[in-house]
Design a protein around this motif. Structure first.
Motif, mmCIF file in Angstrom:
data_model
loop_
_atom_site.group_PDB
_atom_site.id
_atom_site.type_symbol
_atom_site.label_atom_id
_atom_site.label_comp_id
_atom_site.label_asym_id
_atom_site.label_seq_id
_atom_site.Cartn_x
_atom_site.Cartn_y
_atom_site.Cartn_z
ATOM 1 N N THR A 208 56.855 8.256 73.650
ATOM 2 C CA THR A 208 56.360 9.062 73.539
ATOM 3 C C THR A 208 55.371 10.054 73.523
ATOM 4 O O THR A 208 55.425 9.880 71.733
ATOM 5 C CB THR A 208 56.979 10.037 74.449
ATOM 6 N N TYR A 209 54.529 10.166 73.401
ATOM 7 C CA TYR A 209 52.997 11.021 72.176
ATOM 8 C C TYR A 209 52.482 12.116 73.359
ATOM 9 O O TYR A 209 52.896 13.495 74.480
ATOM 10 C CB TYR A 209 51.887 9.936 72.324
ATOM 11 N N ARG A 210 52.627 13.105 71.872
ATOM 12 C CA ARG A 210 51.634 14.769 71.942
ATOM 13 C C ARG A 210 50.586 14.276 71.681
ATOM 14 O O ARG A 210 49.586 14.313 70.572
ATOM 15 C CB ARG A 210 52.553 15.339 71.490
ATOM 16 N N CYS A 211 49.138 14.840 72.718
ATOM 17 C CA CYS A 211 48.065 15.309 72.188
ATOM 18 C C CYS A 211 47.669 16.053 70.970
ATOM 19 O O CYS A 211 48.721 17.130 71.598
ATOM 20 C CB CYS A 211 47.320 15.489 73.501
ATOM 21 N N ILE A 212 46.688 15.824 69.986
ATOM 22 C CA ILE A 212 46.735 17.679 69.434
ATOM 23 C C ILE A 212 45.252 17.051 69.128
ATOM 24 O O ILE A 212 44.856 17.556 68.026
ATOM 25 C CB ILE A 212 47.183 15.866 67.322
ATOM 26 N N GLY A 213 44.846 16.941 69.868
ATOM 27 C CA GLY A 213 43.167 16.897 70.441
ATOM 28 C C GLY A 213 42.839 17.868 71.310
ATOM 29 O O GLY A 213 43.741 18.374 72.365
ATOM 30 N N THR A 214 41.057 17.923 71.698
ATOM 31 C CA THR A 214 40.714 17.975 73.104
ATOM 32 C C THR A 214 40.116 17.936 73.448
ATOM 33 O O THR A 214 39.130 16.702 72.996
ATOM 34 C CB THR A 214 40.119 20.095 72.783
ATOM 35 N N THR A 215 40.054 17.711 74.826
ATOM 36 C CA THR A 215 39.168 16.580 75.699
ATOM 37 C C THR A 215 39.435 15.490 75.589
ATOM 38 O O THR A 215 38.073 14.559 75.086
ATOM 39 C CB THR A 215 37.301 18.019 75.741
ATOM 40 N N VAL A 216 40.253 15.075 75.282
ATOM 41 C CA VAL A 216 40.700 13.352 74.873
ATOM 42 C C VAL A 216 40.624 12.704 76.224
ATOM 43 O O VAL A 216 41.429 13.469 76.775
ATOM 44 C CB VAL A 216 42.439 13.803 73.887
ATOM 45 N N LYS A 217 39.914 11.952 76.244
ATOM 46 C CA LYS A 217 40.206 10.403 77.502
ATOM 47 C C LYS A 217 39.590 9.674 76.916
ATOM 48 O O LYS A 217 39.083 9.157 76.231
ATOM 49 C CB LYS A 217 38.472 11.577 78.652
#
Length: 273
Positions: A208-217
């Motif tokens: 399981t991973y958590r996003c640490i950025g913005t508008t990551v695609k």
């Protein structure tokens, strides 16, 4: 002429009486000594707060304060100094009379010394023996108490160790199940979606991973700097024990490389390509 042979008289306290007659002959009031006697017979000489009336032959104690209680006694004793206070002229026959009196006093002193020596030693020996028995019994009791406390402490320490080991194992199991539940609750990562902190996704590698950025695609969580692993990777079939050895875990939950067979044994997972 002195006919009375008694030199001591004892009175029992009643909480009221403070004056005690002394009915026997004496040389001077300073020769009358008072002693307090407790229930065990222990005597303590009275040195303050008393007076002796030479006219009425009465000993007063206490001069101030409360009278002795009913569990106490007071003993009055005549203690005439063993010394010759007669000073006669230095002429015969006076000098011979005075010397004779001196010899009598010396003989009395020696007789009393010899008479008292053995009883005093016996009493002292008995007191010492009694004290030795008391201390021996006290030491034995303390030793037994210490042994009991030591045994109780060992039992408590053993029980605490058992409970601590159980708690550690329960915590490990809880961590494993928590990690699995957390991973299972996250939605699967989708390359077409746009993610922002603190979005959490589940990836195909079982982590399981958590996003640490913005508008990551389109960034793959397992290799992107915009994603960080937030749960156990599921590879919990093995652990390092207290001495650094690799050991199977007691309650494994998930692994991408291992699985439990029908007997509960750890076996390599069959990879379907």
């Amino acid at each position: 002429m002195i006919q009375a042979t008694e030199v001591n008289i004892t009175y029992k306290g009643d909480g009221k009486q403070t004056t005690f007659p002394y009915p026997y002959p004496y040389r001077t009031g300073s020769d009358i000594h008072g002693y307090l006697v407790d229930e065990t017979g222990m005597e303590t000489e009275i040195t303050t707060n008393f007076k002796f009336d030479n006219t009425n032959n009465v000993y007063t104690y206490p001069v101030q304060g409360n009278a002795i209680s009913s569990n106490m006694r007071i003993r009055l004793s005549r203690e005439t100094p063993l010394q010759n206070n007669i000073d006669l002229p230095d002429k015969i026959p006076f000098s011979l009379i005075e010397k004779g009196m001196d010899w009598i006093v010396m003989m009395l002193q020696e007789t009393i010394y010899r008479a008292n020596l053995a009883p005093i030693s016996a009493v002292e020996a008995a007191n010492q023996a009694s004290l030795a028995l008391i201390y021996a019994e006290k030491s034995a009791n303390e030793a037994q108490k210490s042994a009991n406390e030591h045994e109780r402490a060992l039992l408590q320490a053993d029980e605490a160790t058992k409970q601590a080991l159980i708690a550690i194992e329960k915590a490990r199991e809880a961590g494993n199940y928590s990690a699995t539940a957390y991973a299972a609750s996250a939605k699967a990562w989708n390359a077409a979606n746009t993610y922002n902190y603190p979005d959490v996704v589940a990836y195909t590698d079982g982590n399981t991973y958590r996003c640490i950025g913005t508008t990551v695609k389109g960034e793959i969580p397992s290799s992107s700097v915009y994603w960080v692993k937030v749960t156990l990777d599921g590879e919990n079939f093995f652990e390092i024990d207290e001495v650094g050895n690799l050991m199977p875990t007691i309650s494994p939950t998930y692994s991408s490389r291992f699985e439990l067979d029908s007997n509960g044994d750890i076996m390599p997972r069959i990879i379907i390509s």
